[in-house]
Motif scaffolding. Structure first.
Motif, PDB file in Angstrom:
ATOM      1  N   ALA A 308       0.835  -1.199   0.000  1.00  0.00           N
ATOM      2  CA  ALA A 308       0.000   0.000   0.000  1.00  0.00           C
ATOM      3  C   ALA A 308       0.867   1.246   0.000  1.00  0.00           C
ATOM      4  O   ALA A 308       2.099   1.162  -0.081  1.00  0.00           O
ATOM      5  CB  ALA A 308      -0.911  -0.020   1.226  1.00  0.00           C
ATOM      6  N   MET A 309       0.197   2.395   0.105  1.00  0.00           N
ATOM      7  CA  MET A 309       0.927   3.668   0.080  1.00  0.00           C
ATOM      8  C   MET A 309       1.908   3.786   1.243  1.00  0.00           C
ATOM      9  O   MET A 309       2.864   4.554   1.159  1.00  0.00           O
ATOM     10  CB  MET A 309      -0.034   4.855   0.087  1.00  0.00           C
ATOM     11  N   PRO A 343      -4.606  -1.854   0.988  1.00  0.00           N
ATOM     12  CA  PRO A 343      -5.665  -1.950   1.992  1.00  0.00           C
ATOM     13  C   PRO A 343      -5.874  -0.686   2.839  1.00  0.00           C
ATOM     14  O   PRO A 343      -6.728  -0.690   3.719  1.00  0.00           O
ATOM     15  CB  PRO A 343      -5.183  -3.094   2.906  1.00  0.00           C
ATOM     16  N   ILE A 344      -5.093   0.355   2.607  1.00  0.00           N
ATOM     17  CA  ILE A 344      -5.155   1.521   3.501  1.00  0.00           C
ATOM     18  C   ILE A 344      -6.432   2.337   3.303  1.00  0.00           C
ATOM     19  O   ILE A 344      -6.935   2.464   2.188  1.00  0.00           O
ATOM     20  CB  ILE A 344      -3.879   2.380   3.308  1.00  0.00           C
ATOM     21  N   CYS A 345      -6.906   2.886   4.400  1.00  0.00           N
ATOM     22  CA  CYS A 345      -8.158   3.630   4.379  1.00  0.00           C
ATOM     23  C   CYS A 345      -7.939   5.072   3.940  1.00  0.00           C
ATOM     24  O   CYS A 345      -8.022   6.005   4.737  1.00  0.00           O
ATOM     25  CB  CYS A 345      -8.805   3.575   5.758  1.00  0.00           C
ATOM     26  N   ASP A 349      -4.739   5.935  -1.701  1.00  0.00           N
ATOM     27  CA  ASP A 349      -3.913   4.727  -1.611  1.00  0.00           C
ATOM     28  C   ASP A 349      -4.056   3.903  -2.887  1.00  0.00           C
ATOM     29  O   ASP A 349      -4.934   3.056  -2.994  1.00  0.00           O
ATOM     30  CB  ASP A 349      -4.338   3.900  -0.399  1.00  0.00           C
ATOM     31  N   PHE A 350      -3.215   4.203  -3.858  1.00  0.00           N
ATOM     32  CA  PHE A 350      -3.219   3.411  -5.091  1.00  0.00           C
ATOM     33  C   PHE A 350      -1.795   3.241  -5.572  1.00  0.00           C
ATOM     34  O   PHE A 350      -0.916   4.045  -5.264  1.00  0.00           O
ATOM     35  CB  PHE A 350      -4.080   4.091  -6.175  1.00  0.00           C
TER      36      PHE A 350
END
Ligand SMILES: *Cc1c(COP(=O)(O)O)cnc(C)c1O
Length: 429
Positions: A308-309, A343-345, A349-350
């Motif tokens: 993730a980011m 998975p980050i909220c 986050d891409f």
């Protein structure tokens, strides 16, 4: 694909080791460096400058693992640091203090003291206040601090605004017009010794002109300083050489060196200092990640992966492009337009947006290319995600050079309140 990250019979390998095997052994997300690629890039730059007197100072912030720094040290090269923490790493890895240059706009008194005690080669100063603070600290220690000033030549590096550092509204460097005054002032201070002139105009530059334009401006400044009796022996041209992420065609190490030395060959008794980061490590590493889910909405096809980011922030921060490929090409599925997310909220986050990728199924692996520079070193624990492991493949051997963090690492240094919970509740009632 390079010689070091290649499909062999449809299976992606790092040097001679299948990526799948590494993922099984060390888990994902996983940063995998090719030591051979890293060394090749360093040696190429070194060779490109050949007989021209120079010192290569690898920019620690690009990728700071002490195993990588050890390789730098083994070639007799130096380091460009931007913090006390980076000084600590560089020294731990065996980089001689006499080959360390210290950059950055906000060095603290403590950091300067540490660097003075270590005996680093040069402080690249960025303001009058910084100069005065360093002079006081050096005087207290009865030492003389070797310095340069980082000047801002106001040259457009034609790169992403967040990584352009040499324009006049940048926080970095001293406006070129003010430089002579600061040099003159420093000359009067006994605890400072002027040895250099420094710049760093930005990162991911894909042509030589901004470099040569800058060096020409610096050489002019050196001329006027000489008239004031200030002799510059080290010309630090910073880092910034770009790499290929998608379809950029950056100068090769040789083209870069040729363009610069063409401008600097008129100089006598001047040693060049180079601070490359990205061009050394950027394409020497992939981030390996596993597909958790395919999530198809009426608007988009999301591939949700376990990186993730927090592991690789460049796409979120700069909108950067990173090539993504399945690690197994056998029986590859037709291409789809997908958005690869972690998975980050955060909607930011891409890892890739609306990218044409062969369909990858739940549990399959993909490799994100160009993850070496500002990859792990910019990673964080956001969303309480343990940071990824780092593996170095070198000469047919894979070594774990940083363990995957565990949950306990996440709360390291934190403490629970001493007051029993009952008391807290009691106080509120
Ligand atoms: C970040 C940085 C570098 C390295 O830049 P790259 O683009 O990675 O080569 C060099 N010098 C300074 C002062 C820096 O801040």
């Amino acid at each position: 694909m390079t010689d070091y990250f290649e499909y062999k019979s449809g299976i992606l390998h790092v040097e001679d080791i299948p990526v799948e095997k590494l993922a099984e052994e060390y888990g994902t997300p996983l940063f995998v460096y090719s030591g051979a690629n890293f060394s090749k890039n360093l040696k190429e730059l070194e060779a490109a400058f050949g007989d021209v007197r120079h010192l290569l100072c690898y920019s620690v912030k690009a990728a700071s693992n002490i195993s990588l720094l050890q390789k730098v040290a083994s070639f007799g090269m130096g380091a460009d640091i931007v913090s006390g923490g980076e000084l600590y790493r560089a020294l731990k890895a065996g980089i001689p203090s006499g080959r360390i240059v210290y950059s950055g706009v906000g060095k603290t008194a403590q950091e300067m003291a540490e660097a003075l005690d270590a005996g680093i080669f040069m402080f690249n100063l960025e303001s009058s206040e910084e100069m005065h603070l360093l002079s006081v600290i050096a005087e207290d220690k009865r030492l003389v601090a070797p310095i340069s000033f980082r000047v801002n030549p106001d040259v457009d590096p034609l790169t992403h605004p967040y990584i352009a550092t040499g324009l006049k509204d940048s926080k970095f460097g001293i406006p070129i017009a003010e430089a002579p005054f600061l040099f003159a002032e420093a000359k009067k201070i006994p605890s400072l010794k002027i040895i250099g002139l420094d710049c760093h105009i930005g990162s991911q530059l894909t042509s030589t002109e901004p470099f040569t334009d800058t060096v020409k401006i610096l050489i002019q400044l050196m001329g006027s300083l000489r008239e004031e009796g200030i002799n510059i022996r080290y010309l630090d041209i910073g880092g910034g050489l770009g790499i290929n992420y998608s379809n950029e065609v950056p100068p090769t190490a040789f083209e870069y060196a040729e363009a610069i030395t063409k401008v600097t060959k008129q100089l006598e008794n001047v040693t060049l200092i180079l601070e490359p980061g990205r061009s050394v490590v950027g394409n020497s590493c992939i981030l390996v990640t596993r597909v958790i889910y395919n999530k198809v909405t009426p608007a988009k096809h999301f591939v949700v992966v376990d990186a993730a980011m927090n592991d690789l922030i460049r796409p979120s921060l700069y909108g950067s492009y990173h090539k993504i490929v399945p690690t197994n090409q056998l029986g590859v599925l037709p291409t789809k337009k997908v958005t690869v997310v972690g998975p980050i909220c955060e909607s930011g986050d891409f890892l890739a947006k609306d990218r044409d990728l062969p369909e990858v199924l739940q549990g399959e692996l993909v490799a994100i290319f160009g993850a070496g520079a500002y990859g792990f070193s910019m990673s964080s624990n956001y969303n309480s995600r343990p940071r990824a492991a780092e593996v170095l493949v070198d000469g047919g051997v894979a070594r774990l050079i940083r363990q995957r963090e565990q949950y306990e690492d996440l709360i390291n240094g934190e403490s629970l309140l001493e007051t029993p919970e009952d008391d807290i509740l009691g106080a509120k009632l």
